[in-house]
Design an enzyme around this catalytic site. Structure first.
Site, short mmCIF file in Angstrom:
data_model
loop_
_atom_site.label_atom_id
_atom_site.label_comp_id
_atom_site.label_asym_id
_atom_site.label_seq_id
_atom_site.Cartn_x
_atom_site.Cartn_y
_atom_site.Cartn_z
N ARG A 208 -13.06 4.20 12.78
CA ARG A 208 -13.79 5.36 13.31
C ARG A 208 -13.18 6.70 12.93
NH1 ARG A 208 -15.29 1.30 16.19
NH2 ARG A 208 -13.13 0.75 15.87
N THR A 209 -11.88 6.84 13.20
CA THR A 209 -11.28 8.16 13.03
C THR A 209 -11.36 8.59 11.56
OG1 THR A 209 -9.83 7.68 14.87
CG2 THR A 209 -9.23 9.55 13.49
N LYS B 240 6.85 2.67 -2.61
CA LYS B 240 8.07 2.82 -3.43
C LYS B 240 9.14 3.59 -2.69
CE LYS B 240 5.32 3.28 -7.68
NZ LYS B 240 4.97 4.26 -8.73
N HIS C 142 -3.41 11.66 20.13
CA HIS C 142 -4.62 11.51 19.32
C HIS C 142 -5.59 12.61 19.77
CE1 HIS C 142 -7.57 9.79 16.85
NE2 HIS C 142 -7.59 8.55 17.26
N ARG D 22 -3.03 10.29 9.67
CA ARG D 22 -2.64 9.33 10.70
C ARG D 22 -1.38 8.63 10.22
NH1 ARG D 22 -6.36 4.87 13.66
NH2 ARG D 22 -6.87 6.73 14.84
#
Ligand code: NCD
Length: 489
Positions: free
Chosen positions: A50-51, A79, A129, A101
């Site tokens: 969703r986000t 890496k 959030h 995120r």
């Protein structure tokens, strides 16, 4: 004006209401802009449906092209690339903003502080959030026409669930009552509750079961148990088994619900231990799918408002120029005793130190590194004021307040005497600066500033009060006070 969208704490009530209005306006009259030949970076180091998709759809609707990645598989993160390097690349490719995120708390703040384009926090570990909170508030506002006068229960994983952490911060600003329902091992962190109560002047209510709260609530905010944040291995499995399936909402439980009850969930729900049975989906109370759809409109509002500098942000009193030294009256300039005991004719006498603290303070001030000066450490000596005290005498040197303020970390009630030719010429006490860089270690092991994460993010704390000492981490927001504070030697 607000540059980054990192935490609800940075927003004023007016900013929140502005975004809700914008979000609702955009939903009612949706306009898709033509491509504006500009880019926005979408950097999702952690899973998301969703986000990410609603943020990218929002940016596209505003005319931007999306660059970035979804998950670190196939990127140079694998890496070992430091987070800031990755972010800087996207700034270099012309991104007008970065939506990110990350699994570490404080990651978005760290990036925002170090690049010039706006950063939007789309979830930082289990900390916060804020864009989710904005769409939650928009959904509640649409349904109830207000964010005041409501009773709202947060249910489920309140320890690791970042959505409820940000939502709790938002409800500091509104006159609604929050009830918490969680298994004891997944309860809301104490410091978050303390902060909420202190900043809002309101008390949190606690309950043990869904049945108990359902008849009284206007909003039920259910969350998923955040399995991925439990300790790895068998220990985590056992912990998870104890709590999974503890709160399950079914349609039959809603018989006594208020007519206007709305049920929210940030989604996803977990089919392996479902917290809202699908039979609730068709009841008039279910608001979680509308809530998810609102995400796109709200994220349009956030991206637009941030890039057009429409968000004021809270004025942070974070200047570093405050006085680190406050003078005290010199009553008796003749320090005969000092002369006899410490033989200090010229130098600094740090007096009234907490008994047992002098040798640690000497290390903190790096006095052990001064090779050419005489330093006398006196421990546990008699004192009229304190009963017992420590004293530090530093000969033939005058350290400045910015070299001395660390004394306050261990012994805030000290006094400092500047002595010259056996006379006290200046007396006072040092105070910590508002922003402490280094010196302390954040207790949150998942904070980006912890050395083991190797992001070269310098520990930074905001001093909320000096007596008693109370600080919060600039990155992960964790509040620490008194004995919880760990000093980095
Ligand atoms: C939430 C999240 O990622 O914190 N989901 C979301 O953004 N809609 C909640 C969750 O994963 O349980």
């Amino acid at each position: 004006m607000l540059k980054d969208f990192i935490t609800i704490r940075d927003l004023t009530k007016e900013d929140i209401l502005h975004l809700i209005n914008q979000g609702i306006g955009r939903k009612n009259n949706h306009i898709v802009q033509p491509h504006n030949k500009k880019k926005i970076a979408s950097l999702f180091f952690e899973n998301s449906t969703r986000t990410r998709v609603s943020s990218e759809a929002a940016a596209t609707n505003l005319g931007y092209e999306i660059i970035g990645f979804s998950g670190t598989e196939g990127t140079s993160v694998k890496k070992g690339e430091p987070l800031l390097d990755t972010a800087r690349m996207f700034e270099g490719y012309g991104a007008q903003a970065i939506i990110m995120r990350h699994n570490l708390a404080g990651a978005a703040r760290f990036v925002g502080d170090n690049i010039s384009v706006p950063v939007i926090n789309a979830g930082d570990g289990s900390n916060g959030h804020p864009t989710q909170t904005m769409l939650d508030l928009m959904t509640i506002y649409q349904k109830h026409r207000s964010l005041d006068g409501l009773k709202i229960a947060f249910v489920g994983d309140l320890k690791y669930g970042r959505t409820v952490h940000s939502l709790l911060q938002a409800f500091e600003l509104f006159d609604s009552e929050v009830t918490l329902v969680a298994p004891p091992t997944l309860s809301m962190p104490k410091w978050r509750i303390e902060q909420y109560q202190e900043k809002s002047g309101k008390k949190i209510v606690y309950a043990n079961s869904l049945e108990e709260v359902i008849p009284h609530m206007d909003v039920l905010y259910i969350t998923r148990i955040q399995r991925e944040r439990f300790p790895a291995g068998a220990e985590g499995d056992i912990e998870f088994k104890k709590v999974s399936g503890r709160f399950v909402l079914e349609a039959k439980m809603l018989k006594e619900a208020k007519e206007k009850l709305s049920i929210l969930h940030p989604l996803p729900r977990d089919k392996n231990s479902i917290e809202i049975h699908p039979d609730v989906d068709n009841t008039p109370y279910a608001a979680y799918f509308t809530q998810a759809q609102n995400g796109m409109y709200m994220r349009e509002a956030i991206i637009h408002s941030l890039l057009h500098q429409e968000l004021k942000g809270k004025v942070q009193n974070r200047s570093n120029s405050e006085d680190l030294f406050k003078d005290m009256k010199v009553e008796n300039g003749q320090k005969m005793g000092e002369k006899l005991v410490y033989r200090l004719d010229t130098g600094i006498l740090i007096d009234h130190l907490k008994a047992g603290s002098a040798s640690h303070i000497s290390t903190l001030l790096k006095l052990d590194k001064i090779k050419d000066k005489e330093v006398v450490i006196c421990s546990n000596i008699r004192s009229n004021k304190l009963g017992r005290k420590d004293v530090l005498a530093i000969h033939n040197t005058h350290l400045t307040p910015d070299q001395l303020y660390k004394v306050s970390l261990l012994s805030p009630e000290h006094t400092i005497n500047y002595i010259e030719n056996k006379r006290v010429i200046k007396k006072g006490r040092t105070y910590l600066p508002k922003i402490l860089k280094g010196h302390l270690i954040c207790k949150n092991e998942r904070c980006i500033s912890r050395k083991e994460h190797k992001e070269y993010c310098k520990e930074t704390f905001i001093v909320e009060s000096q007596h008693p000492l109370k600080v919060h981490c600039h990155y992960c927001e964790l509040m620490m006070k008194g004995d919880e504070i760990e000093i980095d030697n």
